[in-house]
Design a protein around this motif. Structure first.
Motif, PDB file in Angstrom:
ATOM      1  N   SER A   5       0.834  -1.075   0.012  1.00  0.00           N
ATOM      2  CA  SER A   5       0.062   0.067   0.057  1.00  0.00           C
ATOM      3  C   SER A   5       0.938   1.195   0.043  1.00  0.00           C
ATOM      4  CB  SER A   5      -0.964   0.000   1.135  1.00  0.00           C
ATOM      5  OG  SER A   5      -0.246   0.024   2.405  1.00  0.00           O
ATOM      6  N   ASP A   6       2.153   1.392   0.298  1.00  0.00           N
ATOM      7  CA  ASP A   6       2.990   2.149   0.579  1.00  0.00           C
ATOM      8  C   ASP A   6       4.081   2.212  -0.438  1.00  0.00           C
ATOM      9  OD1 ASP A   6       4.065   4.766   1.359  1.00  0.00           O
ATOM     10  OD2 ASP A   6       5.198   3.847   2.741  1.00  0.00           O
ATOM     11  N   ALA A   7       3.754   1.389  -1.731  1.00  0.00           N
ATOM     12  CA  ALA A   7       4.888   1.367  -2.651  1.00  0.00           C
ATOM     13  C   ALA A   7       5.365   2.543  -3.397  1.00  0.00           C
ATOM     14  CB  ALA A   7       4.567   0.198  -3.816  1.00  0.00           C
ATOM     15  N   SER A   8       4.544   3.462  -3.368  1.00  0.00           N
ATOM     16  CA  SER A   8       5.113   4.870  -4.293  1.00  0.00           C
ATOM     17  C   SER A   8       6.214   5.516  -3.506  1.00  0.00           C
ATOM     18  CB  SER A   8       3.694   5.923  -4.118  1.00  0.00           C
ATOM     19  OG  SER A   8       3.538   6.267  -2.936  1.00  0.00           O
ATOM     20  N   SER A   9       6.709   4.961  -2.376  1.00  0.00           N
ATOM     21  CA  SER A   9       7.863   5.758  -1.749  1.00  0.00           C
ATOM     22  C   SER A   9       9.292   4.912  -2.224  1.00  0.00           C
ATOM     23  CB  SER A   9       7.706   5.896  -0.214  1.00  0.00           C
ATOM     24  OG  SER A   9       7.644   4.456   0.309  1.00  0.00           O
ATOM     25  N   PHE A  10       8.813   4.027  -2.956  1.00  0.00           N
ATOM     26  CA  PHE A  10      10.011   3.032  -3.341  1.00  0.00           C
ATOM     27  C   PHE A  10      10.321   3.380  -4.806  1.00  0.00           C
ATOM     28  CE2 PHE A  10       8.188   0.615   0.166  1.00  0.00           C
ATOM     29  CZ  PHE A  10       9.018   0.556   0.925  1.00  0.00           C
ATOM     30  N   ASP A  11      11.483   3.227  -5.221  1.00  0.00           N
ATOM     31  CA  ASP A  11      12.122   3.403  -6.727  1.00  0.00           C
ATOM     32  C   ASP A  11      12.419   1.847  -7.279  1.00  0.00           C
ATOM     33  OD1 ASP A  11      12.278   6.159  -6.576  1.00  0.00           O
ATOM     34  OD2 ASP A  11      14.285   5.930  -5.600  1.00  0.00           O
ATOM     35  N   ILE A  12      12.555   1.007  -6.547  1.00  0.00           N
ATOM     36  CA  ILE A  12      12.921  -0.405  -7.063  1.00  0.00           C
ATOM     37  C   ILE A  12      12.619  -1.671  -5.976  1.00  0.00           C
ATOM     38  CG2 ILE A  12      15.541  -0.556  -6.096  1.00  0.00           C
ATOM     39  CD1 ILE A  12      15.854  -1.932  -9.039  1.00  0.00           C
ATOM     40  N   VAL A  13      12.319  -2.789  -6.351  1.00  0.00           N
ATOM     41  CA  VAL A  13      12.257  -3.863  -5.360  1.00  0.00           C
ATOM     42  C   VAL A  13      13.605  -5.017  -5.744  1.00  0.00           C
ATOM     43  CG1 VAL A  13      10.918  -5.838  -4.455  1.00  0.00           C
ATOM     44  CG2 VAL A  13       9.911  -3.975  -5.350  1.00  0.00           C
ATOM     45  N   LEU A  14      14.428  -5.091  -4.586  1.00  0.00           N
ATOM     46  CA  LEU A  14      15.532  -6.136  -4.786  1.00  0.00           C
ATOM     47  C   LEU A  14      15.024  -7.116  -3.812  1.00  0.00           C
ATOM     48  CD1 LEU A  14      18.437  -6.963  -5.463  1.00  0.00           C
ATOM     49  CD2 LEU A  14      19.236  -5.456  -3.667  1.00  0.00           C
ATOM     50  N   THR A  15      14.822  -8.301  -4.120  1.00  0.00           N
ATOM     51  CA  THR A  15      14.434  -9.255  -3.240  1.00  0.00           C
ATOM     52  C   THR A  15      14.892 -10.570  -3.283  1.00  0.00           C
ATOM     53  OG1 THR A  15      12.279 -10.271  -2.358  1.00  0.00           O
ATOM     54  CG2 THR A  15      12.096  -9.776  -4.397  1.00  0.00           C
ATOM     55  N   ASP A  16      15.093 -11.438  -2.357  1.00  0.00           N
ATOM     56  CA  ASP A  16      15.623 -12.930  -2.417  1.00  0.00           C
ATOM     57  C   ASP A  16      14.139 -13.544  -2.987  1.00  0.00           C
ATOM     58  OD1 ASP A  16      16.027 -15.754  -1.524  1.00  0.00           O
ATOM     59  OD2 ASP A  16      17.864 -14.936  -1.051  1.00  0.00           O
ATOM     60  N   ASN A  17      14.414 -14.753  -3.841  1.00  0.00           N
ATOM     61  CA  ASN A  17      12.994 -15.355  -4.117  1.00  0.00           C
ATOM     62  C   ASN A  17      12.640 -16.281  -2.859  1.00  0.00           C
ATOM     63  OD1 ASN A  17      11.413 -16.259  -5.835  1.00  0.00           O
ATOM     64  ND2 ASN A  17      12.456 -18.449  -6.081  1.00  0.00           N
ATOM     65  N   LEU A  27       5.416 -12.308  -4.675  1.00  0.00           N
ATOM     66  CA  LEU A  27       5.522 -10.927  -4.454  1.00  0.00           C
ATOM     67  C   LEU A  27       5.089 -10.157  -5.826  1.00  0.00           C
ATOM     68  CD1 LEU A  27       5.931  -8.476  -2.630  1.00  0.00           C
ATOM     69  CD2 LEU A  27       8.373  -9.046  -3.070  1.00  0.00           C
ATOM     70  N   TYR A  28       6.051 -10.612  -6.661  1.00  0.00           N
ATOM     71  CA  TYR A  28       5.652  -9.825  -8.144  1.00  0.00           C
ATOM     72  C   TYR A  28       4.478  -9.858  -8.547  1.00  0.00           C
ATOM     73  CZ  TYR A  28       6.396  -8.717 -12.923  1.00  0.00           C
ATOM     74  OH  TYR A  28       6.501  -7.944 -14.073  1.00  0.00           O
ATOM     75  N   ASP A  37       3.812  -0.503 -10.383  1.00  0.00           N
ATOM     76  CA  ASP A  37       4.628  -0.363 -11.400  1.00  0.00           C
ATOM     77  C   ASP A  37       6.204  -0.329 -10.993  1.00  0.00           C
ATOM     78  OD1 ASP A  37       5.935  -0.967 -14.002  1.00  0.00           O
ATOM     79  OD2 ASP A  37       5.158   1.251 -14.595  1.00  0.00           O
ATOM     80  N   LEU A  38       6.886  -1.060 -10.376  1.00  0.00           N
ATOM     81  CA  LEU A  38       8.311  -0.972 -10.032  1.00  0.00           C
ATOM     82  C   LEU A  38       9.171  -1.930 -10.331  1.00  0.00           C
ATOM     83  CD1 LEU A  38       7.957  -0.475  -5.874  1.00  0.00           C
ATOM     84  CD2 LEU A  38       8.512   1.448  -7.677  1.00  0.00           C
ATOM     85  N   PRO A  39      10.276  -1.509 -10.754  1.00  0.00           N
ATOM     86  CA  PRO A  39      11.044  -2.439 -11.443  1.00  0.00           C
ATOM     87  C   PRO A  39      11.706  -3.312 -10.258  1.00  0.00           C
ATOM     88  CG  PRO A  39      12.471  -0.516 -11.128  1.00  0.00           C
ATOM     89  CD  PRO A  39      11.038  -0.169 -10.728  1.00  0.00           C
ATOM     90  N   MET A  40      11.874  -4.623 -10.706  1.00  0.00           N
ATOM     91  CA  MET A  40      12.056  -5.731  -9.590  1.00  0.00           C
ATOM     92  C   MET A  40      13.544  -6.862 -10.094  1.00  0.00           C
ATOM     93  SD  MET A  40       9.878  -8.630  -8.243  1.00  0.00           S
ATOM     94  CE  MET A  40       9.917  -9.073  -6.517  1.00  0.00           C
ATOM     95  N   ILE A  41      14.190  -6.869  -9.070  1.00  0.00           N
ATOM     96  CA  ILE A  41      15.566  -7.775  -9.128  1.00  0.00           C
ATOM     97  C   ILE A  41      15.332  -8.809  -8.237  1.00  0.00           C
ATOM     98  CG2 ILE A  41      17.871  -7.662  -9.135  1.00  0.00           C
ATOM     99  CD1 ILE A  41      18.120  -4.967  -9.466  1.00  0.00           C
ATOM    100  N   LEU A  42      15.206 -10.011  -8.744  1.00  0.00           N
ATOM    101  CA  LEU A  42      15.209 -10.972  -7.899  1.00  0.00           C
ATOM    102  C   LEU A  42      16.433 -11.976  -7.856  1.00  0.00           C
ATOM    103  CD1 LEU A  42      12.756 -13.091  -6.850  1.00  0.00           C
ATOM    104  CD2 LEU A  42      12.947 -14.170  -8.855  1.00  0.00           C
ATOM    105  N   MET A  43      16.725 -12.437  -6.586  1.00  0.00           N
ATOM    106  CA  MET A  43      17.979 -12.793  -6.312  1.00  0.00           C
ATOM    107  C   MET A  43      17.778 -14.201  -5.696  1.00  0.00           C
ATOM    108  SD  MET A  43      20.344  -9.943  -4.800  1.00  0.00           S
ATOM    109  CE  MET A  43      20.317 -10.630  -3.210  1.00  0.00           C
ATOM    110  N   THR A  44      18.499 -15.169  -5.964  1.00  0.00           N
ATOM    111  CA  THR A  44      18.367 -16.683  -5.476  1.00  0.00           C
ATOM    112  C   THR A  44      19.588 -17.115  -5.134  1.00  0.00           C
ATOM    113  OG1 THR A  44      17.229 -18.877  -5.735  1.00  0.00           O
ATOM    114  CG2 THR A  44      18.109 -17.793  -7.718  1.00  0.00           C
ATOM    115  N   ALA A  58       8.038 -13.834 -16.750  1.00  0.00           N
ATOM    116  CA  ALA A  58       6.882 -13.354 -15.964  1.00  0.00           C
ATOM    117  C   ALA A  58       6.858 -11.575 -15.999  1.00  0.00           C
ATOM    118  CB  ALA A  58       6.789 -13.730 -14.463  1.00  0.00           C
ATOM    119  N   GLY A  59       8.048 -11.029 -16.276  1.00  0.00           N
ATOM    120  CA  GLY A  59       8.324  -9.624 -16.373  1.00  0.00           C
ATOM    121  C   GLY A  59       9.136  -9.041 -15.263  1.00  0.00           C
ATOM    122  N   ILE A  60       9.642  -9.920 -14.544  1.00  0.00           N
ATOM    123  CA  ILE A  60      10.872  -9.498 -13.620  1.00  0.00           C
ATOM    124  C   ILE A  60      11.977  -8.905 -14.361  1.00  0.00           C
ATOM    125  CG2 ILE A  60      12.408 -10.015 -11.781  1.00  0.00           C
ATOM    126  CD1 ILE A  60      10.281 -11.917 -10.754  1.00  0.00           C
TER     127      ILE A  60
END
Length: 177
Positions: A5-17, A27-28, A37-44, A58-60
């Motif tokens: 709900s507060d995603a507008s304060s972020f520039d990117i999502v960097l997350t572990d899978n 999550l994506y 609509d935020l860019p996302m980097i998925l790490m595993t 999927a679009g990540i």
């Protein structure tokens, strides 16, 4: 849910899978459902090619394998910068396409409601636009006119020579009436 709900304060999502209670892919999907609509980097750490392919399909935006032997930590800042930059470029392109679409709709509205024939041609003299008034005035449908040489459709025979000469001058210099 609070983060979404507060995603507008972020520039990117960097997350572990592998997150507690949810995967990075889930999550994506939730972000997509909430139209975030935020860019996302998925790490595993698993390094599964299948997960990487699924994530990118999927679009990540990016996928990083956490492998100390590759020095992945040093890649993260550059990957974040390039991902955010590509995302901003994509957003600008989408806005430009939306503006162009609105402009085309306005043009279509104006040209379809006027009583004047409006005809456009490309630099080869081929008709690229033909409104309804041109259909009524010249008797050719838009489908018949588009792609035809203007001079073959509507230029009176006695003016074809002057027209062709003028078009040749335009092609050579870019100038003309």
């Amino acid at each position: 849910e609070r983060v979404l709900s507060d995603a507008s304060s972020f520039d990117i999502v960097l997350t572990d899978n592998n997150l507690p209670g949810i995967s990075g892919m889930e999550l994506y999907r939730e972000m997509c459902e909430h139209k975030i609509d935020l860019p996302m980097i998925l790490m595993t750490g698993g390094g599964s090619e299948q997960i990487a392919v699924e994530a990118l399909k999927a679009g990540i935006d990016e996928y990083i394998i956490k492998d100390d032997s590759t020095g992945y930590l040093k890649l993260i800042p550059h990957t974040i910068e390039s991902t955010v930059s590509r995302h901003k470029d994509k957003q600008l392109r989408i806005k430009a396409e939306e503006a162009l679409k609105k402009s085309e709709e306005r043009l279509r509205g104006i040209t379809s409601s006027t009583f004047d024939a409006i005809i456009m041609m490309n630099d080869e003299g081929e008709i690229s636009f033909w409104n309804e008034a041109a259909e009524r005035l010249f008797g050719y449908s838009k489908e018949e006119a588009i792609g035809q040489d203007l001079h073959q459709l509507i230029v009176p025979e006695e003016f074809i020579g002057a027209y062709l000469e003028g078009m040749e001058g335009f092609r050579n210099s870019g100038n003309g009436n």
